[in-house]
Enzyme design. Sequence first.
Site, PDB file in Angstrom:
ATOM      1  N   HIS A 173       9.942   3.710  -1.178  1.00  0.00           N
ATOM      2  CA  HIS A 173       8.517   3.368  -1.113  1.00  0.00           C
ATOM      3  C   HIS A 173       7.901   3.970   0.159  1.00  0.00           C
ATOM      4  O   HIS A 173       8.488   3.852   1.245  1.00  0.00           O
ATOM      5  CB  HIS A 173       8.376   1.845  -1.101  1.00  0.00           C
ATOM      6  CG  HIS A 173       7.001   1.378  -1.440  1.00  0.00           C
ATOM      7  ND1 HIS A 173       5.919   1.587  -0.613  1.00  0.00           N
ATOM      8  CD2 HIS A 173       6.513   0.707  -2.515  1.00  0.00           C
ATOM      9  CE1 HIS A 173       4.830   1.059  -1.169  1.00  0.00           C
ATOM     10  NE2 HIS A 173       5.171   0.521  -2.330  1.00  0.00           N
ATOM     11  N   LYS A 226      -7.955  -0.836 -18.557  1.00  0.00           N
ATOM     12  CA  LYS A 226      -8.734   0.217 -17.885  1.00  0.00           C
ATOM     13  C   LYS A 226      -7.862   1.302 -17.246  1.00  0.00           C
ATOM     14  O   LYS A 226      -8.361   2.343 -16.841  1.00  0.00           O
ATOM     15  CB  LYS A 226      -9.636  -0.416 -16.828  1.00  0.00           C
ATOM     16  CG  LYS A 226     -10.755  -1.234 -17.437  1.00  0.00           C
ATOM     17  CD  LYS A 226     -11.681  -1.746 -16.359  1.00  0.00           C
ATOM     18  CE  LYS A 226     -12.720  -2.680 -16.979  1.00  0.00           C
ATOM     19  NZ  LYS A 226     -13.398  -3.495 -15.976  1.00  0.00           N
ATOM     20  N   TYR A 227      -6.569   1.045 -17.146  1.00  0.00           N
ATOM     21  CA  TYR A 227      -5.680   2.052 -16.546  1.00  0.00           C
ATOM     22  C   TYR A 227      -5.599   3.321 -17.391  1.00  0.00           C
ATOM     23  O   TYR A 227      -5.041   4.325 -16.955  1.00  0.00           O
ATOM     24  CB  TYR A 227      -4.277   1.475 -16.314  1.00  0.00           C
ATOM     25  CG  TYR A 227      -4.153   0.705 -15.021  1.00  0.00           C
ATOM     26  CD1 TYR A 227      -4.921  -0.422 -14.788  1.00  0.00           C
ATOM     27  CD2 TYR A 227      -3.261   1.100 -14.029  1.00  0.00           C
ATOM     28  CE1 TYR A 227      -4.804  -1.142 -13.604  1.00  0.00           C
ATOM     29  CE2 TYR A 227      -3.134   0.392 -12.835  1.00  0.00           C
ATOM     30  CZ  TYR A 227      -3.913  -0.726 -12.625  1.00  0.00           C
ATOM     31  OH  TYR A 227      -3.795  -1.425 -11.455  1.00  0.00           O
ATOM     32  N   PHE A 277       2.741   3.700 -18.600  1.00  0.00           N
ATOM     33  CA  PHE A 277       1.974   2.611 -19.232  1.00  0.00           C
ATOM     34  C   PHE A 277       0.520   2.740 -18.829  1.00  0.00           C
ATOM     35  O   PHE A 277       0.213   2.884 -17.642  1.00  0.00           O
ATOM     36  CB  PHE A 277       2.536   1.245 -18.803  1.00  0.00           C
ATOM     37  CG  PHE A 277       3.870   0.977 -19.425  1.00  0.00           C
ATOM     38  CD1 PHE A 277       5.008   1.633 -18.976  1.00  0.00           C
ATOM     39  CD2 PHE A 277       3.991   0.090 -20.483  1.00  0.00           C
ATOM     40  CE1 PHE A 277       6.238   1.416 -19.561  1.00  0.00           C
ATOM     41  CE2 PHE A 277       5.215  -0.140 -21.079  1.00  0.00           C
ATOM     42  CZ  PHE A 277       6.351   0.535 -20.622  1.00  0.00           C
ATOM     43  N   ALA A 278      -0.361   2.701 -19.820  1.00  0.00           N
ATOM     44  CA  ALA A 278      -1.801   2.798 -19.554  1.00  0.00           C
ATOM     45  C   ALA A 278      -2.484   1.708 -20.366  1.00  0.00           C
ATOM     46  O   ALA A 278      -2.993   1.949 -21.462  1.00  0.00           O
ATOM     47  CB  ALA A 278      -2.306   4.179 -19.930  1.00  0.00           C
ATOM     48  N   VAL A 279      -2.452   0.509 -19.829  1.00  0.00           N
ATOM     49  CA  VAL A 279      -2.972  -0.652 -20.555  1.00  0.00           C
ATOM     50  C   VAL A 279      -4.327  -1.033 -19.946  1.00  0.00           C
ATOM     51  O   VAL A 279      -4.483  -1.028 -18.716  1.00  0.00           O
ATOM     52  CB  VAL A 279      -1.976  -1.834 -20.481  1.00  0.00           C
ATOM     53  CG1 VAL A 279      -2.518  -3.047 -21.236  1.00  0.00           C
ATOM     54  CG2 VAL A 279      -0.625  -1.415 -21.059  1.00  0.00           C
ATOM     55  N   GLU A 319       9.249  -4.876  -9.529  1.00  0.00           N
ATOM     56  CA  GLU A 319       9.668  -4.123  -8.333  1.00  0.00           C
ATOM     57  C   GLU A 319      10.664  -4.945  -7.500  1.00  0.00           C
ATOM     58  O   GLU A 319      11.621  -4.394  -6.938  1.00  0.00           O
ATOM     59  CB  GLU A 319       8.440  -3.762  -7.495  1.00  0.00           C
ATOM     60  CG  GLU A 319       8.734  -2.886  -6.307  1.00  0.00           C
ATOM     61  CD  GLU A 319       7.468  -2.378  -5.641  1.00  0.00           C
ATOM     62  OE1 GLU A 319       6.992  -1.291  -6.003  1.00  0.00           O
ATOM     63  OE2 GLU A 319       6.948  -3.093  -4.749  1.00  0.00           O
TER      64      GLU A 319
HETATM   65  C1  UD2 Z   1       3.169  -1.565  -7.143  1.00  0.00           C
HETATM   66  C2  UD2 Z   1       4.120  -0.582  -7.790  1.00  0.00           C
HETATM   67  C3  UD2 Z   1       4.139  -0.838  -9.289  1.00  0.00           C
HETATM   68  C4  UD2 Z   1       4.583  -2.246  -9.565  1.00  0.00           C
HETATM   69  C5  UD2 Z   1       3.665  -3.209  -8.823  1.00  0.00           C
HETATM   70  C6  UD2 Z   1       4.201  -4.625  -8.882  1.00  0.00           C
HETATM   71  C7  UD2 Z   1       4.338   1.588  -6.735  1.00  0.00           C
HETATM   72  C8  UD2 Z   1       3.630   2.790  -6.294  1.00  0.00           C
HETATM   73  N1  UD2 Z   1       3.636   0.745  -7.474  1.00  0.00           N
HETATM   74  O1  UD2 Z   1       1.897  -1.062  -7.504  1.00  0.00           O
HETATM   75  O2  UD2 Z   1       5.006   0.047  -9.942  1.00  0.00           O
HETATM   76  O3  UD2 Z   1       5.915  -2.411  -9.185  1.00  0.00           O
HETATM   77  O4  UD2 Z   1       3.551  -2.901  -7.444  1.00  0.00           O
HETATM   78  O5  UD2 Z   1       3.908  -5.218 -10.090  1.00  0.00           O
HETATM   79  O6  UD2 Z   1       5.493   1.422  -6.465  1.00  0.00           O
HETATM   80  N2  UD2 Z   1      -0.700  -1.242 -15.513  1.00  0.00           N
HETATM   81  C9  UD2 Z   1      -1.553  -1.038 -16.590  1.00  0.00           C
HETATM   82  N3  UD2 Z   1      -2.643  -1.819 -16.711  1.00  0.00           N
HETATM   83  C10 UD2 Z   1      -2.971  -2.803 -15.818  1.00  0.00           C
HETATM   84  C11 UD2 Z   1      -2.099  -3.007 -14.732  1.00  0.00           C
HETATM   85  C12 UD2 Z   1      -0.968  -2.202 -14.590  1.00  0.00           C
HETATM   86  O7  UD2 Z   1      -1.323  -0.169 -17.410  1.00  0.00           O
HETATM   87  O8  UD2 Z   1      -3.995  -3.474 -16.013  1.00  0.00           O
HETATM   88  C13 UD2 Z   1       0.523  -0.397 -15.390  1.00  0.00           C
HETATM   89  C14 UD2 Z   1       0.165   1.010 -14.915  1.00  0.00           C
HETATM   90  O9  UD2 Z   1       1.087   1.908 -15.449  1.00  0.00           O
HETATM   91  C15 UD2 Z   1       0.329   0.901 -13.423  1.00  0.00           C
HETATM   92  C16 UD2 Z   1       1.539  -0.032 -13.326  1.00  0.00           C
HETATM   93  O10 UD2 Z   1       1.390  -0.950 -14.409  1.00  0.00           O
HETATM   94  O11 UD2 Z   1       0.555   2.168 -12.856  1.00  0.00           O
HETATM   95  C17 UD2 Z   1       1.680  -0.803 -12.014  1.00  0.00           C
HETATM   96  O12 UD2 Z   1       0.501  -1.543 -11.739  1.00  0.00           O
HETATM   97  P1  UD2 Z   1      -0.353  -1.292 -10.441  1.00  0.00           P
HETATM   98  O13 UD2 Z   1      -0.452   0.176 -10.205  1.00  0.00           O
HETATM   99  O14 UD2 Z   1      -1.606  -2.044 -10.505  1.00  0.00           O
HETATM  100  O15 UD2 Z   1       0.585  -1.928  -9.358  1.00  0.00           O
HETATM  101  P2  UD2 Z   1       0.515  -1.693  -7.754  1.00  0.00           P
HETATM  102  O16 UD2 Z   1      -0.508  -0.681  -7.408  1.00  0.00           O
HETATM  103  O17 UD2 Z   1       0.418  -3.005  -7.088  1.00  0.00           O
END
Ligand code: UD2
Length: 347
Positions: free
Chosen positions: A227, A119-120, A115-117, A297
């Site tokens: 993790h 700015k991702y 998923f790339a929503v 998660e």
């Molecule tokens: C953790 C988890 C993530 C998710 C989250 C809880 C790992 C390494 N990461 O990462 O999978 O479970 O906690 O919600 O286990 N995304 C978008 N646009 C956005 C925000 C998110 O596309 O504006 C997608 C994108 O694919 C991203 C994923 O959602 O990789 C998870 O979001 P994150 O990376 O910000 O979450 P994070 O780092 O807290």
Amino acid sequence: MMMMLNLKYVGVLLPVALLLGVAFVYLNSFYRLKEGFYDSSTGRFVDENLIGSPDLHLVAPDGLKYPQPSIMHGRTDIVSVTPWLAPIVWEGTFNPVILDSIYQKKNISIAATVFAVGKYIMFLKNFLETAEEHFFVGFRVNVYVFTDRPKEVPEVKMAAGRELIVRSVPSSKRWQEISARRMELIQTLIEETLLNNVDYIFCLDVDSKFHSRWGTESLGGLVAVIHPGYYQDNRNKFPYERRPSSRAYLASGEGDFYYCGGAFGGLLMEVHQLARTCRKNFEDDAKENIEAAWQEESHLNRYMWTNKPSKVLSPEYLWQDFKPRNPEIHTVRFSGVIKNYAEIRPN
Ligand code: UD2
């Protein structure tokens, strides 16, 4: 009189029953034979039922040479099996040559979702390019990109048999929602597109990249990744959802490991059940104004407590770039890149 009538029935019914029995045995063996074939190169009967199920009956090609396996020597610094006897995959616990040759014969196909929503989208190029270098190289792979910015999806040269498919999704004002809605979209993708076309699926975070092999050693029914942040901690410190009102609740003293939401997978139907369950639990929680501590998660961790993964991938399969590599991590295969949350998240 009664006796004579019964005898008459037996006289008719017995031959009919015998005839049906013979017909059943004949048709059954004919049907089974049709589902296999005689391979003259190996002199063996090949049962297509077994070849068709990707996780069963591992057939190695004849003539394959590799170092002798041992049950006495191997890595001693890590645990490579769970208490329910699922393998925990670490560098040095598998032979990629054997595994690849087995799964090449099965001609498996793999889907990956990312998923790339918002700015991702900036992370996508690196993710896709490194996936081409390391993720199931030499296998049929379809990468499904879900984005609200389809025009910004980078052009990445894919090898033969590999394809990039872009799906449009709405934007969102809350990152929690984007992250959590993935389960629903994965469920729908499986039901509408992947069923009967793909054997395995892996669901991966986009803000990550591959550094070394992620391949057939990771295949299994239900596959979870440990993790990197918590594997040395007591389970009471794991950031599970701790409110009993949530469907993601895990009590103190429960839980095996803390698994990543950023990477999981397995056989299509296993992941379908996982996604459907987590989605439903997430939505039922939302109706009562509850959002689990770590969104999907937390629900995934709750699911894996009851539905034990049949293969567990060590933190080599999702490290974090900001963490120094621990000595037991002989190779980092996939890792989360360093990011500035305030800059990239919508809220
Ligand atoms: C953790 C988890 C993530 C998710 C989250 C809880 C790992 C390494 N990461 O990462 O999978 O479970 O906690 O919600 O286990 N995304 C978008 N646009 C956005 C925000 C998110 O596309 O504006 C997608 C994108 O694919 C991203 C994923 O959602 O990789 C998870 O979001 P994150 O990376 O910000 O979450 P994070 O780092 O807290």
